[in-house]
Design an enzyme around this catalytic site. Structure first.
Site, PDB file in Angstrom:
ATOM      1  N   HIS A  13       4.685   0.203   0.270  1.00 55.04           N
ATOM      2  CA  HIS A  13       5.423  -0.612   1.222  1.00 55.04           C
ATOM      3  C   HIS A  13       4.537  -1.712   1.780  1.00 55.04           C
ATOM      4  O   HIS A  13       3.303  -1.678   1.638  1.00 55.04           O
ATOM      5  CB  HIS A  13       6.030   0.241   2.338  1.00 55.04           C
ATOM      6  CG  HIS A  13       5.035   1.033   3.124  1.00 55.04           C
ATOM      7  ND1 HIS A  13       4.517   2.229   2.696  1.00 55.04           N
ATOM      8  CD2 HIS A  13       4.443   0.789   4.320  1.00 55.04           C
ATOM      9  CE1 HIS A  13       3.679   2.696   3.582  1.00 55.04           C
ATOM     10  NE2 HIS A  13       3.600   1.831   4.592  1.00 55.04           N
ATOM     11  N   ASP A  50       0.442   4.913   1.900  1.00 51.75           N
ATOM     12  CA  ASP A  50      -0.379   5.341   3.038  1.00 51.75           C
ATOM     13  C   ASP A  50      -1.440   6.373   2.647  1.00 51.75           C
ATOM     14  O   ASP A  50      -1.153   7.331   1.909  1.00 51.75           O
ATOM     15  CB  ASP A  50       0.513   5.975   4.129  1.00 51.75           C
ATOM     16  CG  ASP A  50       1.373   4.934   4.840  1.00 51.75           C
ATOM     17  OD1 ASP A  50       0.984   3.751   4.880  1.00 51.75           O
ATOM     18  OD2 ASP A  50       2.437   5.330   5.358  1.00 51.75           O
ATOM     19  N   HIS A  79       0.833  -1.208   0.000  1.00 57.35           N
ATOM     20  CA  HIS A  79       0.000   0.000   0.000  1.00 57.35           C
ATOM     21  C   HIS A  79       0.868   1.258   0.000  1.00 57.35           C
ATOM     22  O   HIS A  79       2.048   1.226   0.357  1.00 57.35           O
ATOM     23  CB  HIS A  79      -0.920   0.027   1.229  1.00 57.35           C
ATOM     24  CG  HIS A  79      -0.171   0.144   2.526  1.00 57.35           C
ATOM     25  ND1 HIS A  79       0.539  -0.897   3.070  1.00 57.35           N
ATOM     26  CD2 HIS A  79      -0.009   1.194   3.382  1.00 57.35           C
ATOM     27  CE1 HIS A  79       1.100  -0.513   4.197  1.00 57.35           C
ATOM     28  NE2 HIS A  79       0.797   0.756   4.410  1.00 57.35           N
ATOM     29  N   ARG A  84       5.011   5.240  14.493  1.00 54.06           N
ATOM     30  CA  ARG A  84       5.007   6.001  13.229  1.00 54.06           C
ATOM     31  C   ARG A  84       4.532   7.439  13.418  1.00 54.06           C
ATOM     32  O   ARG A  84       3.499   7.680  14.031  1.00 54.06           O
ATOM     33  CB  ARG A  84       4.077   5.293  12.230  1.00 54.06           C
ATOM     34  CG  ARG A  84       4.170   5.868  10.825  1.00 54.06           C
ATOM     35  CD  ARG A  84       3.320   5.085   9.855  1.00 54.06           C
ATOM     36  NE  ARG A  84       2.100   5.797   9.543  1.00 54.06           N
ATOM     37  CZ  ARG A  84       1.095   5.302   8.840  1.00 54.06           C
ATOM     38  NH1 ARG A  84       1.164   4.059   8.378  1.00 54.06           N
ATOM     39  NH2 ARG A  84       0.018   6.020   8.593  1.00 54.06           N
TER      40      ARG A  84
HETATM   41  C1  SIN Z   1       2.977   0.813   7.930  1.00 53.65           C
HETATM   42  O1  SIN Z   1       2.444   0.404   6.917  1.00 53.65           O
HETATM   43  O2  SIN Z   1       2.928   1.995   8.268  1.00 53.65           O
HETATM   44  C2  SIN Z   1       3.706  -0.159   8.834  1.00 53.65           C
HETATM   45  C3  SIN Z   1       4.949  -0.663   8.233  1.00 53.65           C
HETATM   46  C4  SIN Z   1       5.670  -1.604   9.167  1.00 53.65           C
HETATM   47  O3  SIN Z   1       5.164  -1.891  10.258  1.00 53.65           O
HETATM   48  O4  SIN Z   1       6.749  -2.058   8.812  1.00 53.65           O
END
Ligand code: SIN
Length: 286
Positions: free
Chosen positions: A262, A105, A103, A277
């Site tokens: 990612h 974000d 995805h 995050r």
């Molecule tokens: C995310 O998609 O923000 C999480 C990525 C992760 O936990 O590595």
């Protein structure tokens, strides 16, 4: 690009570079801050090792790249609306992990995130890596005919499958015992973005669709859109466009969400993984 105040080592053939010589807990000199930002634009995702950040220091570090912003649906850290804790507990074995599908974000918003800074507090003894895909390379390696077709298209995005009526987290299902995801009707909103966007800082074009939030092409059905979208997703995650980051406690990743996808690999059942995050305010894609 030559760097004088930091060391920048690419970790993949396409995107991703590790930056050494920086303590993100302290204010950086103007020159260092500029070079870190240059490396971010050059490599689309940058990594730092052996950092120690409290929430305020993490937000200050994130401001090297953009302005921290609160995101909807996911409970934030008390007193820090711009920070979310992403946790999979040892007892969450067999559950979906947050961010586990490819995805980009918050493309379900009119102004999707510019990027995020992710900081690892606790990681499993093995596994739990994050994969990043280069959407510039994905676009640039398509045929001229396909690029011309995509340049004129708009896509419809929705958070429905994650945060709306189709949510995999509905009623606490799938989610970690330590996360609170509030799936509700707002998640079903539809927003439109160009299928190919131009990076606002570099001027480079990239593909801007992702399997988690892109629903279909505008003025087409989901069934009509699916074959081409599936082709684009498979193309975008070709091995040579992807880098893989193995976390250690204290590692930091900062990705440019305007030109990457990612995915957090879910291969560590029975172990705890806790990353934190800060999301950055983005602009409207053009
Ligand atoms: C995310 O998609 O923000 C999480 C990525 C992760 O936990 O590595």
């Amino acid at each position: 690009m030559a760097y004088e105040t930091i060391q920048v080592t690419p970790i993949g053939g396409s995107i991703g570079a590790e930056i050494a010589g920086v303590d993100l807990a302290r204010p950086l000199s103007n020159r260092q801050a500029q070079e870190v930002h240059d490396a971010f634009l050059e490599h689309s995702v940058v990594f730092f090792r052996d950092q120690r950040l409290d929430p305020e220091q993490q937000k200050r570090a994130a401001r090297l790249f953009g302005e921290p912003v609160a995101i909807p649906f996911v409970k934030s850290l008390d007193g820090h609306p711009e920070i979310i804790d992403i946790v999979k507990e040892a007892e969450d074995a067999g559950k979906y992990n947050f961010g586990g599908n490819w995805h980009t974000d918050t493309t379900f918003l009119e102004t999707p995130a510019l990027g995020s800074l992710l900081y690892a507090l606790e990681v499993p003894p093995r596994g739990g890596d994050t994969l990043f895909a280069d959407l510039h390379a994905a676009y640039e390696t398509l045929s001229p005919g396909m690029r011309a077709l995509l340049d004129g298209l708009t896509a419809v995005h929705t958070g429905s499958r994650s945060y709306g009526s189709q949510s995999k987290f509905q009623g606490g299902k799938n989610q970690s015992v330590s996360m609170a995801i509030d799936a509700n009707a707002d998640g079903d909103r539809l927003v439109e973005h160009p299928v190919v966007r131009t990076h606002p800082e570099t001027g480079r074009k990239c593909l801007f669709v992702n399997p988690n939030y892109t629903l279909r092409f505008k003025d087409m059905t989901e069934a009509e859109s699916k074959p081409l979208l599936d082709f684009l997703y498979a193309h975008a995650i070709r091995d040579e466009f992807v880098c893989r980051f193995p976390w250690r406690a204290g590692s930091v990743a900062v990705w440019d969400n305007r030109c990457t996808m990612h995915r957090a690999v879910n291969d560590y059942d029975g172990h705890r993984r806790h990353v934190r995050r800060v999301t950055l305010q983005g602009d409207r894609p053009h």
